[in-house]
Design a protein around this motif. Structure first.
Motif, PDB file in Angstrom:
ATOM      1  N   VAL A   1       0.188  -1.003  -0.097  1.00  0.00           N
ATOM      2  CA  VAL A   1       0.384  -1.914   1.026  1.00  0.00           C
ATOM      3  C   VAL A   1       1.821  -2.410   0.977  1.00  0.00           C
ATOM      4  O   VAL A   1       2.160  -3.301   0.194  1.00  0.00           O
TER       5      VAL A   1
ATOM      6  N   TRP B   1      -6.287  -2.090  -0.748  1.00  0.00           N
ATOM      7  CA  TRP B   1      -6.344  -3.538  -0.508  1.00  0.00           C
ATOM      8  C   TRP B   1      -6.701  -4.311  -1.773  1.00  0.00           C
ATOM      9  O   TRP B   1      -6.255  -5.439  -1.970  1.00  0.00           O
TER      10      TRP B   1
ATOM     11  N   THR C   1      -3.653  -4.801  -3.905  1.00  0.00           N
ATOM     12  CA  THR C   1      -2.755  -5.715  -3.199  1.00  0.00           C
ATOM     13  C   THR C   1      -3.177  -7.164  -3.387  1.00  0.00           C
ATOM     14  O   THR C   1      -2.334  -8.047  -3.604  1.00  0.00           O
ATOM     15  N   CYS C   2      -4.489  -7.411  -3.324  1.00  0.00           N
ATOM     16  CA  CYS C   2      -4.985  -8.770  -3.553  1.00  0.00           C
ATOM     17  C   CYS C   2      -4.646  -9.246  -4.961  1.00  0.00           C
ATOM     18  O   CYS C   2      -4.274 -10.406  -5.165  1.00  0.00           O
TER      19      CYS C   2
ATOM     20  N   SER D   1       2.307  -5.322  -3.298  1.00  0.00           N
ATOM     21  CA  SER D   1       2.009  -6.023  -2.059  1.00  0.00           C
ATOM     22  C   SER D   1       3.337  -6.361  -1.403  1.00  0.00           C
ATOM     23  O   SER D   1       3.926  -7.410  -1.659  1.00  0.00           O
TER      24      SER D   1
END
Length: 220
Positions: free
Chosen positions: A12, A109, A112-113, A206
C-alpha cells in the motif's frame, strides 16, 4: 487472525502530496464531485462530508454501487484502520488505490495496518505526546490474546478473533495462533494459507511509513 486482513499482496503505497489539487482531481475523476474548502482540511477529507456523500449515493447502477463501496472504505480507514488523532479526517492518498474496485483485495492491508500502528506507537512513546492514534482495537485484542487474564472470556470460537470476546481467565499465551488454539475456528483459506508468513521478519509498508515486523525479537 484478529481482523481477517490479508498480509500478502501489493504494498500500500503511492504519492502523499499534501497539495489539494491532487485531492480535487481524484474526487472529480472517481465521483464527479469536489469537496469544498469547508469539506477538507489540507490533504484530509472530512469524514462528515463523506458520510453525507454516502447517504446521497444512488445504488441503482453498478457505478453507483462501486462509488458507495469506495466511500464506505474511506470511512472505514478514517474511523478504524488508519485513523488520526483528530478522528475527523482521512488522507486522500488512499483514494487512488480504490480506482479499480476489483483490485482492492489485492493489496496487503493487514501489513499496512501493522506499519501504521507501529509508527503510531513509536510517536506516542515520546515524552511530549499527549494523544494516541492508530488501530488501537487491534492492539487491545492482541493483548487479550496474549494476556487472557485481562480479557473477556471467548463466547464462542469465531473468525476474525475480534468478534468472539465476551469474563476472565489466567495465563500468558506465547503462541495464540497455533493449531490447538484455532482448531475450532473456521479460518478462510485465503488467510490460513499465509500462516508461514505470520512470523516473517520483513518491512511493513504504508506509504511513507516503513516499519520492521521484527517477530524474531518477541517469539520464543
Amino acid at each position: 487472525m484478529i481482523f481477517g486482513l490479508s498480509i500478502d499482496g501489493i504494498p500500500v503505497s503511492g504519492f502523499t502530496d499534501s497539495n489539494t489539487n491532487g485531492l480535487k482531481n481524484e474526487f472529480m475523476t472517481q465521483f464527479g464531485i469536489v469537496p469544498t474548502a469547508a469539506d477538507h482540511k489540507g490533504s484530509g477529507v472530512k469524514l462528515a462530508w463523506l458520510r453525507t456523500l454516502k447517504r446521497r449515493m444512488q445504488l441503482d447502477t453498478a457505478l453507483g454501487r462501486q462509488m458507495y463501496v469506495k466511500i464506505h472504505l474511506l470511512l472505514l480507514f478514517g474511523t478504524n484502520l488508519f485513523c488520526d488523532k483528530s478522528g475527523m479526517t482521512i488522507h486522500w492518498k488512499f483514494l487512488p488505490l480504490l480506482r479499480n474496485v476489483s483490485d482492492i483485495r489485492g493489496f496487503s492491508w493487514g501489513s499496512t495496518c501493522l506499519a501504521h500502528l507501529y509508527r503510531a506507537l513509536c510517536r506516542e512513546s515520546r515524552y511530549d505526546c499527549k494523544e494516541v492514534d492508530g488501530l488501537l482495537a487491534l492492539l487491545c485484542i492482541w493483548a487479550w490474546e496474549r494476556l487472557p487474564f485481562l480479557a473477556p472470556v471467548r463466547s464462542h470460537p469465531s473468525f476474525p478473533l475480534a468478534c468472539s470476546r465476551s469474563g476472565i481467565f489466567l495465563q500468558f499465551v506465547w503462541n495464540p495462533y497455533s493449531p490447538d488454539h484455532i482448531e475450532n475456528i473456521v479460518v478462510p483459506n485465503d488467510i490460513l494459507q499465509h500462516r508461514l508468513m505470520w512470523s516473517a521478519v520483513v518491512p511493513l509498508i504504508s506509504f511513507e511509513c516503513i516499519e520492521w515486523h521484527a517477530s524474531d525479537q518477541v517469539m520464543r
